[in-house]
Design an enzyme around this catalytic site. Structure first.
Site, PDB file in Angstrom:
ATOM      1  N   ARG A 119       0.845  -1.145  -0.052  1.00 42.17           N
ATOM      2  CA  ARG A 119      -0.178   0.200   0.032  1.00 42.17           C
ATOM      3  C   ARG A 119       0.947   1.298   0.094  1.00 42.17           C
ATOM      4  O   ARG A 119       0.472   2.229  -0.686  1.00 42.17           O
ATOM      5  CB  ARG A 119      -1.130  -0.058   1.076  1.00 42.17           C
ATOM      6  CG  ARG A 119      -1.927   1.174   1.428  1.00 42.17           C
ATOM      7  CD  ARG A 119      -2.537   1.539  -0.064  1.00 42.17           C
ATOM      8  NE  ARG A 119      -3.336   0.564  -0.758  1.00 42.17           N
ATOM      9  CZ  ARG A 119      -3.452   0.409  -1.917  1.00 42.17           C
ATOM     10  NH1 ARG A 119      -3.498   1.472  -2.752  1.00 42.17           N
ATOM     11  NH2 ARG A 119      -4.350  -0.554  -2.510  1.00 42.17           N
ATOM     12  N   LYS A 157       2.781  24.219  -1.342  1.00 45.30           N
ATOM     13  CA  LYS A 157       1.384  23.562  -1.239  1.00 45.30           C
ATOM     14  C   LYS A 157       1.342  22.338  -1.359  1.00 45.30           C
ATOM     15  O   LYS A 157       0.898  21.592  -2.424  1.00 45.30           O
ATOM     16  CB  LYS A 157       0.627  24.433  -2.204  1.00 45.30           C
ATOM     17  CG  LYS A 157       0.409  25.850  -1.798  1.00 45.30           C
ATOM     18  CD  LYS A 157      -0.338  26.663  -3.036  1.00 45.30           C
ATOM     19  CE  LYS A 157      -0.180  28.173  -2.661  1.00 45.30           C
ATOM     20  NZ  LYS A 157      -1.118  28.979  -3.713  1.00 45.30           N
ATOM     21  N   GLU A 202       6.110  48.471  -5.415  1.00 42.86           N
ATOM     22  CA  GLU A 202       6.661  47.740  -4.806  1.00 42.86           C
ATOM     23  C   GLU A 202       7.940  47.216  -5.510  1.00 42.86           C
ATOM     24  O   GLU A 202       9.135  46.981  -4.845  1.00 42.86           O
ATOM     25  CB  GLU A 202       6.013  46.830  -4.232  1.00 42.86           C
ATOM     26  CG  GLU A 202       4.960  47.270  -3.178  1.00 42.86           C
ATOM     27  CD  GLU A 202       4.182  46.141  -2.435  1.00 42.86           C
ATOM     28  OE1 GLU A 202       3.461  46.428  -1.454  1.00 42.86           O
ATOM     29  OE2 GLU A 202       4.254  44.958  -2.837  1.00 42.86           O
ATOM     30  N   ASP A 231       3.386  38.521  -7.610  1.00 40.65           N
ATOM     31  CA  ASP A 231       2.350  37.640  -7.450  1.00 40.65           C
ATOM     32  C   ASP A 231       1.014  38.092  -8.047  1.00 40.65           C
ATOM     33  O   ASP A 231       0.585  39.638  -7.637  1.00 40.65           O
ATOM     34  CB  ASP A 231       2.383  37.649  -5.732  1.00 40.65           C
ATOM     35  CG  ASP A 231       1.130  36.766  -5.415  1.00 40.65           C
ATOM     36  OD1 ASP A 231       1.288  35.557  -5.826  1.00 40.65           O
ATOM     37  OD2 ASP A 231       0.383  37.075  -4.595  1.00 40.65           O
ATOM     38  N   LYS A 275       7.022  37.551   2.078  1.00 41.50           N
ATOM     39  CA  LYS A 275       5.783  37.560   1.070  1.00 41.50           C
ATOM     40  C   LYS A 275       4.828  38.859   2.125  1.00 41.50           C
ATOM     41  O   LYS A 275       5.303  39.520   2.747  1.00 41.50           O
ATOM     42  CB  LYS A 275       4.959  36.654   1.651  1.00 41.50           C
ATOM     43  CG  LYS A 275       5.755  35.364   0.780  1.00 41.50           C
ATOM     44  CD  LYS A 275       4.786  33.949   0.908  1.00 41.50           C
ATOM     45  CE  LYS A 275       3.706  34.004  -0.073  1.00 41.50           C
ATOM     46  NZ  LYS A 275       3.606  34.158  -1.343  1.00 41.50           N
TER      47      LYS A 275
END
Length: 282
Positions: free
Chosen positions: A98, A133, A204, A221, A165
């Site tokens: 498995r 993620k 920025e 971003d 960030k």
């Protein structure tokens, strides 16, 4: 070294989770000395990944198991292909089954998706990278699969890069303050890590460029195509550039054509459908 340690932890934790105090079904039905053979059958199409991991699992659970791969990580496979044969203790093969299947099905899906994204931008010099993620506990496997599919790895965690960030910047009181504090912390603790800074607009970007001697890469971003083109022109060769934020198969070539060095895609690891694989005794 960290990779090997993380890999061992994945195997140990996964086997403990699955076997616990014992594989009672196999212990009851299969004689301890029984020697068996099994093969991994591909029931899908795509890029196979996890062959080397499967070898590690079988070796960990029983070093006497013989592992005979017919494919290598990164090979294209089709329905009906045999990825490997394995022979040895039937009880141990069943205990490893498995974990091997779960890992390889997900790794192959990630490698396949990464390869499909890479194919879309193969006319450019842009590199696709992953994100954090990932599935908790198996990040090392998922990032390994991205590399098998032709992509590159972003940071593995919070320890191998300083990535400023929006929340870091806002909590700190601005980009300049955040960068200066990051540099001071690096120097004080003798850290050999790069600094990446996220920009939300061209103002920025301009502020980050005033600090470019400390910044390895600027993260653009959720910039539009037009905004990205302008930012890349503004940055030039002063810093590396990375695009991120809801970039899909439909838009990735447009972003790559803007000239960014990297495109980070969270969907490589958080939105995949497992490849269908089966381990069958024979």
């Amino acid at each position: 070294m960290r990779f090997r340690e993380d890999l061992k932890l994945v195997i140990e934790n996964a086997l403990q989770e699955d076997i616990g105090s014992g594989d009672y079904t196999s212990l009851a039905c299969v004689p301890e000395q029984h020697i068996g053979k099994a093969k991994l059958i591909v029931k899908d199409t795509g890029i196979i990944a996890g062959i080397e991991f499967a070898k590690e699992v079988f070796s960990y659970i029983d070093p006497s198991i013989i592992f005979n791969p017919l494919c290598k990580d990164g090979d294209e496979v089709n329905y009906g292909d045999i990825a490997f044969y394995v022979s040895g203790s039937s009880q141990k093969i069943l205990q490893a089954e498995r974990l091997v299947l779960n890992a390889m099905q997900r790794m192959s899906a990630i490698a396949t998706k990464t390869a499909s994204y890479m194919f879309l931008i193969n006319s450019t010099n842009t590199q696709i990278i992953d994100t954090r993620k990932t599935t908790p506990g198996i990040r090392v496997l998922e990032k390994w699969a991205v590399r098998i599919g032709g992509g590159e790895n972003h940071r593995f965690g919070l320890y191998d890069m300083m990535m400023l960030k929006d929340n870091h910047i806002d909590f700190c009181g601005g980009i300049t303050k955040a960068v200066k504090k990051a540099v001071a912390y690096k120097d004080k603790n003798n850290l050999q890590v790069d600094i990446i800074v996220e920009a939300r607009d061209h103002k920025e970007v301009a502020e980050i460029l005033q600090l470019n001697t400390y910044v390895r890469r600027i993260l653009l971003d959720n910039f539009t195509i037009e905004e990205t083109l302008k930012a890349v022109d503004l940055i030039g060769t002063l810093c590396e550039t990375e695009s991120s934020g809801n970039i899909t198969e439909k838009t990735i070539l447009q972003y790559a054509n803007c000239g960014v060095n990297y495109i980070s895609v969270g969907a490589l690891t958080h939105s995949v459908y497992n490849m269908d694989l089966s381990l069958k005794a024979f």
